[in-house]
Design an enzyme around this catalytic site. Structure first.
Site, PDB file in Angstrom:
ATOM      1  N   ASP A  63      -3.987 -18.204  -1.517  1.00 33.93           N
ATOM      2  CA  ASP A  63      -3.873 -19.575  -1.573  1.00 33.93           C
ATOM      3  C   ASP A  63      -4.875 -20.160  -1.905  1.00 33.93           C
ATOM      4  O   ASP A  63      -6.216 -20.234  -1.607  1.00 33.93           O
ATOM      5  CB  ASP A  63      -3.949 -20.000  -0.046  1.00 33.93           C
ATOM      6  CG  ASP A  63      -3.918 -21.683   0.289  1.00 33.93           C
ATOM      7  OD1 ASP A  63      -3.570 -22.252  -0.448  1.00 33.93           O
ATOM      8  OD2 ASP A  63      -4.202 -21.933   1.301  1.00 33.93           O
TER       9      ASP A  63
ATOM     10  N   GLU B  39      -7.060 -29.753  -2.538  1.00 39.96           N
ATOM     11  CA  GLU B  39      -5.781 -29.750  -1.749  1.00 39.96           C
ATOM     12  C   GLU B  39      -6.149 -29.365  -0.382  1.00 39.96           C
ATOM     13  O   GLU B  39      -5.499 -29.918   0.772  1.00 39.96           O
ATOM     14  CB  GLU B  39      -4.495 -28.486  -2.108  1.00 39.96           C
ATOM     15  CG  GLU B  39      -3.493 -28.856  -1.574  1.00 39.96           C
ATOM     16  CD  GLU B  39      -3.378 -27.760  -0.195  1.00 39.96           C
ATOM     17  OE1 GLU B  39      -2.285 -28.200   0.263  1.00 39.96           O
ATOM     18  OE2 GLU B  39      -3.964 -26.997  -0.049  1.00 39.96           O
TER      19      GLU B  39
END
Ligand SMILES: [Zn+2]
Length: 505
Positions: A321, A355
């Site tokens: 991620d 993000e």
């Protein structure tokens, strides 16, 4: 290298891949499977459908598929890049020096690949972790127990000497609301039962909105059970959001084991916890999205966007991620740029900043490119880890599957030549929804993603080089297909019912 260099046919590349995994290119790459239970050593490798049917694609298109899929599968380039980003640059939370180092790394890498790239300004929040610890205090039922915890991004600090309060457990925001005044002065503990990846969406609201709601009810702190599918007492952090003018409080994720302990102890009576969180919110920082593109040969103003996010949490090194997504889309641009002929439309890679704790990069892109969005003909975001590809999903108007079906053929050997249920989405893409941009998902196996997501354990060794190369091949080909297919996806109706009708093509 000359573009007429030897090109490996897809079928041969797949055979090579199944007989031997590409050797990791980085000395830092662990040759052995990860040691953490429940992370599979390698996903089962299916025998690829070597002799894929020719129907649909011309011989030239088949050759192009070979030039894209072959090197993605065999060169190990994406994995080597992932080693640079994770072991080299490290964790890269927005506003940090290493997030800026990641921006510079991306620009250098695109340049080395011969892909034109630039940065676009984004203001980002700058939250930093400090000293942090906590413990269940001694009582007649325990000698006291330390908690394995991580402050949530956006958490307020405790006073320097810490705070001590009684714990009250809730399983939902509704249960919290029902507590009314009984949350006042307490540490609210959000418990849940996440056990598989699909549960993430169900319980993520406890982490995202629970602490703010607890603060409004007078709580002094919040603890949230980690959103995780595996645990060796590893806490998993993530963002929590407070209203701009609302009350804030210290909030931390505790490991699954500590959540279970708290739950057991609360069955027997009152439990007191002491917390010390030294985190702080610094002034917003200047940062950037990194944008790169291969210009289309016929319709350069029509854009196929490939996105991933460059930032990560400050623990672990953001390998799944979203380092995996970053290197996949960078590799797509590199391989497409090496083709003898660019595709019809422009392929644009956007490495979004922030993000994780603000979505500022996604918003900044949609704002800065608002005039171009009607010509964004498809957008793909890779942000579900580096697992093997499963198939393609769409969020578009009618006819999308028929348009793309012939182009799925090169994905057959990857086990991904199928349309999957469920809409394609992407956090960083979401600000483009009101502009009716069609979304395409290249879905990867994320069943083990939440074993390590947002934790110290999200490191390179958890990413299987073969799975990564397969997903890289799949997204590279789909990017090309979207940029080359003669027709366009019909634009979806926007979530707002009163939005303008989709433009006619
Ligand atoms: Zn992510």
């Amino acid at each position: 290298m000359s573009t007429s260099a030897f090109v490996l046919p897809v079928s041969l590349a797949l055979r090579l891949l199944t007989s031997a995994a590409p050797a990791p290119q980085s000395p830092a790459a662990a040759p052995n499977p990860p040691q953490v239970p429940r992370v599979p050593a390698t996903a089962p490798v299916k025998t690829p459908a070597v002799a894929a049917s020719n129907k649909g694609l011309s011989a030239a298109q088949q050759a192009t598929a070979g030039r894209l899929v072959g090197p993605a599968l065999t060169e190990g380039h994406a994995y080597a890049r992932l080693a640079e980003l994770t072991d080299g640059v490290g964790p890269r939370l927005s506003g940090s020096e290493s997030a800026e180092a990641a921006v510079q790394w991306a620009l250098r890498s695109f340049q080395a690949d011969g892909v034109k790239a630039w940065k676009e300004a984004v203001k980002v929040p700058h939250w930093v972790r400090g000293e942090e610890h906590g413990e269940i205090l001694p009582s007649e039922r325990t000698r006291g127990l330390p908690l394995s915890l991580l402050a949530l991004g956006g958490s307020a600090p405790t006073p320097p000497e810490g705070l001590t309060a009684e714990v009250v457990e809730v399983g939902s925001l509704e249960e919290l609301a029902a507590l009314g005044d009984k949350a006042r002065g307490k540490i609210v503990f959000f418990n849940h039962s996440m056990s598989e990846a699909a549960d993430y969406g169900r319980f993520a609201g406890l982490r995202g909105r629970g602490p703010a709601a607890a603060a409004k009810q007078g709580a002094v702190a919040a603890l949230v059970r980690s959103l995780a599918t595996a645990s060796l007492r590893t806490p998993h952090t993530g963002a929590t959001r407070f209203d701009d003018n609302g009350p804030r409080l210290p909030a931390a994720a505790v490991s699954v084991e500590d959540a279970l302990t708290l739950h057991r102890m609360l069955q027997g009576g009152a439990v007191k916890v002491r917390l010390v969180l030294g985190c702080s919110e610094l002034p917003e920082a200047d940062s950037s999205n990194v944008v790169a593109e291969v210009r289309g040969r016929e319709k350069p103003d029509e854009v196929v966007l490939l996105g991933a996010h460059l930032d990560s949490w400050d623990v672990g090194t953001g390998a799944h991620d979203d380092g995996a997504g970053v290197v996949m889309v960078m590799e797509a641009a590199r391989l497409i740029a090496k083709l003898p002929q660019a595709p019809r439309r422009t392929v644009r890679v956007v490495l979004f900043m922030n993000e994780e704790n603000g979505l500022r990069g996604g918003r900044a892109y949609a704002q800065a490119h608002a005039k171009e969005l009607p010509k964004h003909v498809a957008a793909v975001e890779m942000d579900s880890g580096g697992g093997r590809p499963l198939g393609v999903s769409l969020h578009a108007g009618p006819g999308g599957e028929d348009l793309l079906r012939p182009w799925l053929q090169p994905l057959e050997g990857l086990g991904a030549a199928t349309f999957l249920e469920g809409h394609a989405t992407g956090a960083d893409l979401s600000p483009m929804e009101p502009a009716h941009v069609p979304f395409v998902g290249v879905r990867v196996d994320s069943s083990r993603y939440f074993d390590v997501h947002h934790s110290m354990a999200d490191t390179l060794d958890k990413v299987d080089p073969r799975d990564l190369s397969r997903s890289t091949a799949a997204v590279t080909w789909m990017a090309y297909a979207l940029a080359e297919a003669p027709g366009l996806l019909v634009r979806p109706t926007a979530p707002e019912s009163d939005g303008p009708p989709p433009p006619k093509k």
